[in-house]
Design an enzyme around this catalytic site. Sequence first.
Site, PDB file in Angstrom:
ATOM      1  N   TYR A   1     -16.830 -12.863 -24.402  1.00 23.97           N
ATOM      2  CA  TYR A   1     -16.626 -11.720 -25.288  1.00 23.97           C
ATOM      3  C   TYR A   1     -16.127 -12.175 -26.650  1.00 23.97           C
ATOM      4  O   TYR A   1     -15.779 -13.349 -26.842  1.00 23.97           O
ATOM      5  CB  TYR A   1     -15.662 -10.708 -24.651  1.00 23.97           C
TER       6      TYR A   1
ATOM      7  N   ARG B   1     -25.772 -10.128  -5.006  1.00 21.00           N
ATOM      8  CA  ARG B   1     -24.606 -10.981  -5.250  1.00 21.00           C
ATOM      9  C   ARG B   1     -24.848 -12.371  -4.673  1.00 21.00           C
ATOM     10  O   ARG B   1     -25.127 -12.506  -3.482  1.00 21.00           O
ATOM     11  CB  ARG B   1     -23.352 -10.367  -4.614  1.00 21.00           C
TER      12      ARG B   1
ATOM     13  N   LYS C   1     -14.353 -18.365 -24.358  1.00 12.64           N
ATOM     14  CA  LYS C   1     -13.757 -17.013 -24.388  1.00 12.64           C
ATOM     15  C   LYS C   1     -14.379 -16.139 -23.297  1.00 12.64           C
ATOM     16  O   LYS C   1     -15.206 -15.270 -23.559  1.00 12.64           O
ATOM     17  CB  LYS C   1     -13.939 -16.392 -25.776  1.00 12.64           C
TER      18      LYS C   1
ATOM     19  N   LEU D   1      -7.625 -21.226 -26.624  1.00 12.58           N
ATOM     20  CA  LEU D   1      -8.773 -20.657 -27.321  1.00 12.58           C
ATOM     21  C   LEU D   1      -8.708 -21.102 -28.785  1.00 12.58           C
ATOM     22  O   LEU D   1      -7.633 -21.117 -29.383  1.00 12.58           O
ATOM     23  CB  LEU D   1      -8.742 -19.126 -27.251  1.00 12.58           C
TER      24      LEU D   1
ATOM     25  N   ARG E   1     -18.386 -18.812 -32.607  1.00 11.21           N
ATOM     26  CA  ARG E   1     -17.660 -19.087 -31.364  1.00 11.21           C
ATOM     27  C   ARG E   1     -18.393 -18.481 -30.167  1.00 11.21           C
ATOM     28  O   ARG E   1     -18.428 -19.068 -29.083  1.00 11.21           O
ATOM     29  CB  ARG E   1     -16.227 -18.559 -31.432  1.00 11.21           C
TER      30      ARG E   1
ATOM     31  N   GLU F   1      -0.376 -21.056 -25.576  1.00  7.84           N
ATOM     32  CA  GLU F   1      -0.649 -19.945 -26.494  1.00  7.84           C
ATOM     33  C   GLU F   1      -0.078 -18.664 -25.919  1.00  7.84           C
ATOM     34  O   GLU F   1       0.503 -18.667 -24.833  1.00  7.84           O
ATOM     35  CB  GLU F   1      -2.159 -19.824 -26.739  1.00  7.84           C
TER      36      GLU F   1
HETATM   37  N1  PMP Z   1      -5.793 -17.098 -27.592  1.00 11.55           N
HETATM   38  C1  PMP Z   1      -6.173 -16.211 -26.655  1.00 11.55           C
HETATM   39  C2  PMP Z   1      -5.907 -16.522 -25.224  1.00 11.55           C
HETATM   40  C3  PMP Z   1      -6.810 -15.011 -27.030  1.00 11.55           C
HETATM   41  O1  PMP Z   1      -7.199 -14.132 -26.088  1.00 11.55           O
HETATM   42  C4  PMP Z   1      -7.018 -14.739 -28.405  1.00 11.55           C
HETATM   43  C5  PMP Z   1      -7.646 -13.456 -28.861  1.00 11.55           C
HETATM   44  N2  PMP Z   1      -8.805 -13.134 -28.217  1.00 11.55           N
HETATM   45  C6  PMP Z   1      -6.599 -15.694 -29.341  1.00 11.55           C
HETATM   46  C7  PMP Z   1      -5.999 -16.863 -28.894  1.00 11.55           C
HETATM   47  C8  PMP Z   1      -6.808 -15.480 -30.809  1.00 11.55           C
HETATM   48  O2  PMP Z   1      -8.148 -15.672 -31.170  1.00 11.55           O
HETATM   49  P1  PMP Z   1      -8.780 -14.943 -32.423  1.00 11.55           P
HETATM   50  O3  PMP Z   1      -7.926 -15.285 -33.591  1.00 11.55           O
HETATM   51  O4  PMP Z   1     -10.126 -15.497 -32.523  1.00 11.55           O
HETATM   52  O5  PMP Z   1      -8.743 -13.471 -32.109  1.00 11.55           O
END
Ligand code: PMP
Length: 286
Positions: free
Chosen positions: A32, A100, A150, A206, A51, A182
Amino acid sequence: MRTVYVNGDYLPETEAKVSVFDRGFLFADGVYEVTSVLDGKLIDFDGHAARLDRSLTELSMSSPVDRDELLEIHRELVRRNGIEEGLVYLQITRGNPGDRDFAFPDAEETAPTVVLFTQSKPGLAESPQAETGLKVISIADIRWGRRDIKTVQLLYPSMGKMMAKAAGADDAWMVEDGKVTEGTSNNAYIVKNGKIVTRHLGNEILHGITRAAVLRFAREAQMEVDERGFTLEEAKTADEAFVTSASAFVMPVVQIDDETLGDGTPGPVARRLREIYLEESRKAAI
Ligand code: PMP
């Protein structure tokens, strides 16, 4: 009622359908993106599109829509739903093979499912939380090892938000091998003696699109940036802290577990970066 996009069609949200056999539903086999909208325009669209391509490639999925088509769909949804400030959510799954089965279906026979919808968030850029700052708790990072992709497997981040809520906090920072990875849905930063520290890129986090922009603006403004892992103890004794994401932009953090940072109000570096990020992003929005 919202208009949403499903596999080529713009539909009222109540008429949009995805199969019960969709692999996104059964296996969280999908990726996503969330792109924010300010002044009716898309922020960092090309970063998100790039991305998305990378996430799809890493999961051996082909891209069903190219960058220009994707931009068109985003704009059309923003237009149809009258979004001035808010978000566009996009999800692509490996589709519906009709049953499935753990094995990936043949990509020639099963088309990916593409879904997009908007979320209207008036006042997104003027969030009162930016003035007070967030309280975060620390939790163990028990997610899988490819957090650079992601994917829609968001159960643990979701549980992390609930743990934060139960503790009277706003969010959680995840810790692995003694270092902060994070936030549940954002990248994490600390500031010590004017230097910005945030974890280096790798499979453990991410690769935030907002992170890339903010670090670029910070360097352009002659701020010092150190991309390395930092410990929770380091974070708790930092001068300030903040998080970044497409939906929160730059958001100050004023408390980590029971430690208050500085005087408990958003610090100058976070404030300044938020200002610069919003200003520059609005200018570059498409
Ligand atoms: N880390 C994680 C785990 C996230 O879910 C997100 C947001 N989706 C981010 C970092 C930040 O990424 P972005 O700046 O691309 O929204």
